[in-house]
Structure formats: C-alpha cells, structure tokens
Design a protein around this motif. Structure first.
Motif, short mmCIF file in Angstrom:
data_model
loop_
_atom_site.label_atom_id
_atom_site.label_comp_id
_atom_site.label_asym_id
_atom_site.label_seq_id
_atom_site.Cartn_x
_atom_site.Cartn_y
_atom_site.Cartn_z
N ASN A 43 0.76 -1.35 0.03
CA ASN A 43 0.04 -0.07 -0.08
C ASN A 43 0.88 1.10 -0.01
OD1 ASN A 43 -2.33 1.57 0.00
ND2 ASN A 43 -2.44 1.36 2.16
N ALA A 44 1.95 1.27 0.86
CA ALA A 44 2.66 2.42 0.79
C ALA A 44 3.49 2.71 -0.42
CB ALA A 44 3.87 2.26 2.23
N SER A 45 3.90 1.68 -1.05
CA SER A 45 4.53 1.41 -2.31
C SER A 45 3.64 2.12 -3.36
CB SER A 45 5.20 0.07 -2.63
OG SER A 45 5.78 0.18 -3.75
N SER A 46 2.57 1.72 -3.44
CA SER A 46 1.51 1.96 -4.33
C SER A 46 1.21 3.59 -4.54
CB SER A 46 0.37 1.32 -4.56
OG SER A 46 -0.43 1.46 -3.61
N GLN A 47 1.03 4.19 -3.04
CA GLN A 47 0.90 5.35 -2.87
C GLN A 47 2.09 6.37 -3.31
OE1 GLN A 47 -0.51 5.92 1.32
NE2 GLN A 47 -2.40 5.04 0.76
N ALA A 48 3.05 5.84 -2.90
CA ALA A 48 4.58 6.39 -3.26
C ALA A 48 4.61 6.50 -4.96
CB ALA A 48 5.56 5.98 -2.51
N ASP A 49 4.14 5.65 -5.45
CA ASP A 49 4.32 5.70 -7.24
C ASP A 49 3.14 6.55 -7.51
OD1 ASP A 49 6.34 3.84 -7.08
OD2 ASP A 49 5.01 2.08 -7.40
N ARG A 50 1.91 6.51 -6.79
CA ARG A 50 1.05 7.49 -7.51
C ARG A 50 1.59 9.16 -7.04
NH1 ARG A 50 -2.58 3.88 -5.38
NH2 ARG A 50 -2.73 4.99 -3.31
N ILE A 51 2.28 9.12 -6.04
CA ILE A 51 2.72 10.63 -5.74
C ILE A 51 3.90 11.10 -6.72
CG2 ILE A 51 3.73 11.85 -4.20
CD1 ILE A 51 2.03 10.71 -1.87
N ARG A 52 4.64 10.12 -6.75
CA ARG A 52 5.95 10.26 -7.76
C ARG A 52 5.38 10.69 -9.10
NH1 ARG A 52 7.81 7.31 -11.28
NH2 ARG A 52 6.78 5.44 -10.58
N THR A 53 4.24 9.81 -9.71
CA THR A 53 3.97 10.09 -11.06
C THR A 53 3.12 11.57 -11.11
OG1 THR A 53 3.53 7.80 -11.15
CG2 THR A 53 2.36 9.30 -12.64
N SER A 54 2.55 11.80 -9.84
CA SER A 54 1.80 13.34 -9.92
C SER A 54 2.74 14.21 -9.74
CB SER A 54 0.80 13.25 -8.84
OG SER A 54 0.10 14.58 -8.69
N LEU A 55 3.83 14.01 -8.96
CA LEU A 55 4.79 15.12 -9.10
C LEU A 55 5.52 15.26 -10.05
CD1 LEU A 55 5.90 14.88 -5.13
CD2 LEU A 55 4.46 16.30 -6.34
N GLY A 56 5.98 14.16 -10.87
CA GLY A 56 6.61 14.40 -11.96
C GLY A 56 5.90 15.03 -13.09
N TYR A 57 4.65 14.97 -13.20
CA TYR A 57 3.80 15.63 -14.00
C TYR A 57 3.90 17.15 -13.51
CZ TYR A 57 -0.23 18.08 -16.05
OH TYR A 57 -1.04 19.17 -16.84
N GLU A 58 3.57 17.52 -12.50
CA GLU A 58 3.80 18.87 -12.07
C GLU A 58 5.07 19.53 -12.20
OE1 GLU A 58 1.27 20.82 -10.99
OE2 GLU A 58 -0.15 18.99 -11.18
N VAL A 59 6.14 18.84 -11.94
CA VAL A 59 7.45 19.27 -12.35
C VAL A 59 7.66 19.73 -13.43
CG1 VAL A 59 9.90 18.61 -11.95
CG2 VAL A 59 8.67 18.25 -10.08
N SER A 60 7.37 18.60 -14.56
CA SER A 60 7.60 18.90 -16.03
C SER A 60 6.79 20.15 -16.37
CB SER A 60 7.11 17.65 -16.59
OG SER A 60 7.12 18.12 -17.80
N LEU A 61 5.57 20.36 -15.97
CA LEU A 61 4.87 21.57 -16.07
C LEU A 61 5.51 23.07 -15.63
CD1 LEU A 61 2.16 22.91 -17.21
CD2 LEU A 61 1.43 22.63 -14.89
N ILE A 62 6.17 22.85 -14.39
CA ILE A 62 6.48 24.27 -13.96
C ILE A 62 8.00 24.39 -14.39
CG2 ILE A 62 7.61 25.01 -11.59
CD1 ILE A 62 5.58 23.49 -10.20
N LYS A 63 8.73 23.28 -14.64
CA LYS A 63 10.13 23.31 -15.29
C LYS A 63 9.83 24.06 -16.76
CE LYS A 63 14.02 20.70 -16.78
NZ LYS A 63 14.42 19.34 -16.84
N ASN A 64 9.03 23.61 -17.62
CA ASN A 64 8.83 24.06 -18.90
C ASN A 64 8.35 25.68 -18.72
OD1 ASN A 64 9.64 21.74 -20.24
ND2 ASN A 64 7.47 21.08 -20.20
N PHE A 65 7.34 25.90 -17.84
CA PHE A 65 7.09 27.24 -17.72
C PHE A 65 8.01 28.11 -17.44
CE2 PHE A 65 5.55 30.75 -15.00
CZ PHE A 65 5.16 31.22 -15.95
N VAL A 66 8.95 27.87 -16.27
CA VAL A 66 9.92 28.53 -15.74
C VAL A 66 11.07 28.69 -16.73
CG1 VAL A 66 11.89 28.70 -13.91
CG2 VAL A 66 9.51 28.10 -13.44
#
Length: 185
Positions: free
Chosen positions: A62-85
């Motif tokens: 359960n902890a591993s799957s939640q960490a994977d979901r957070i990692r995937t979500s943060l990866g998308y957010e980081v990509s968006l912010i990085k491209n914008f900045v």
C-alpha cells in the motif's frame, strides 16, 4: 444407656502434612488453568506469526503504491513548472521586474489569473539574488497576496537560490510547496 450415637472423629492427617506443591499439583483446576494458558499462548504465537507477516506485506504494498502515485503526479507537476519557468525566464520582462523590484511589472509579466487558470499555479514568486521577494506571491482572487514569512525564508535558502536543487518540495510552516527555480536572463 441411651441410644445416642457416638461421635466419629475422622483424621485428615495424611492431607494436612502433604507439601503445598503436591496439594496444588493434585488439584485438577490447576491443570485445566495451565492447559488454557498454554493453549492461548500457542494460539497467540501462531496468529502473530501468520497475520503479522501478511499485514506487513500489505502495508508495504500500500505504501509503495501510494508513493508511486505521488511520484507520478509530482513528475507531471515538475515537468509543467519546469517548462514554464525555463521558457519565461528567458524574456526581458521578468528580468526587468526583478532588477527594478517592480511588483506591477512582475504582475504584468506573470498575470495571476492566467497563472491560475492556464497553469494551475498557486503562486509565482520572483526573488532577487539575495533571496528577497521582489514580485508575485500567492495567487488569490484576481491578484497576488504577500508571500508568508515561512515560505519566503524557505525560498531564500542557498539550495534554492544557488540552483543546487532547482526543483523540490519546501516545508514552510504547516504547508509544503513544490517549486522549480531558474535564473532570469
């Protein structure tokens, strides 16, 4: 003579002189109680060994799957912010707003409504080389609100200003912020 029966005296001598340990061990309730304690202890050990490992495995999954979901979500957010900045740091308007400490110029270069509706940003913060907030802030309503002191202090740390960690999560007070930083040219 009268027909009164004679009292009978029964001696319990053999029982009274037996040691306490033998008297306790001869009692069937002691054996039943001991068997019950042993059975409960055995059941506990079996259940603990069976269920603990299963629950530990489930919790790890359960902890591993939640960490994977957070990692995937943060990866998308980081990509968006990085491209914008990286895209917007190359223009003159942000640089001019930072150097001149022009809050109105910063708001014109990064319109709060557009930052919220188009990119989903909760804040845009412009810092000078010393780490002081010179523009932007938290997006609320149609404008920028001042940056909380805890967030401003976290943004002024050398890891953020020196581009050692251009992307990360800042703990500022009770909140956490995902950030990406790049120098304005």
């Amino acid at each position: 003579m009268s027909a009164c029966p004679r009292p009978t005296i029964v001696t319990m001598r053999h029982r009274q002189h037996r040691p306490l340990a033998i008297r306790v061990l001869a009692n069937e309730y002691v054996w039943v109680g001991a068997a019950f304690v042993v059975a409960v202890l055995a059941a506990y050990l079996v259940l603990q060994s069976v269920t603990t490992s299963s629950f530990d495995r489930l919790e790890r999954q359960n902890a591993s799957s939640q960490a994977d979901r957070i990692r995937t979500s943060l990866g998308y957010e980081v990509s968006l912010i990085k491209n914008f900045v990286l895209t917007n740091a190359q223009w003159n308007d942000p640089y001019t707003a930072i150097v001149s400490r022009d809050r109105a110029g910063a708001a014109a270069a990064f319109p709060p409504q557009e930052m919220r509706s188009t990119f989903g940003f909760g804040s845009v913060v412009l810092l000078d080389h010393s780490g002081h907030v010179v523009g932007g802030g938290l997006i609320a309503g149609g404008g920028y609100r001042p940056v909380p002191a805890a967030l401003a202090a976290a943004l002024a740390k050398p890891a953020v200003l020196g581009q050692k960690t251009p992307c990360g999560v800042l703990a500022a007070g009770a909140a956490h912020y995902l950030y990406f930083s790049a120098p304005a040219f």
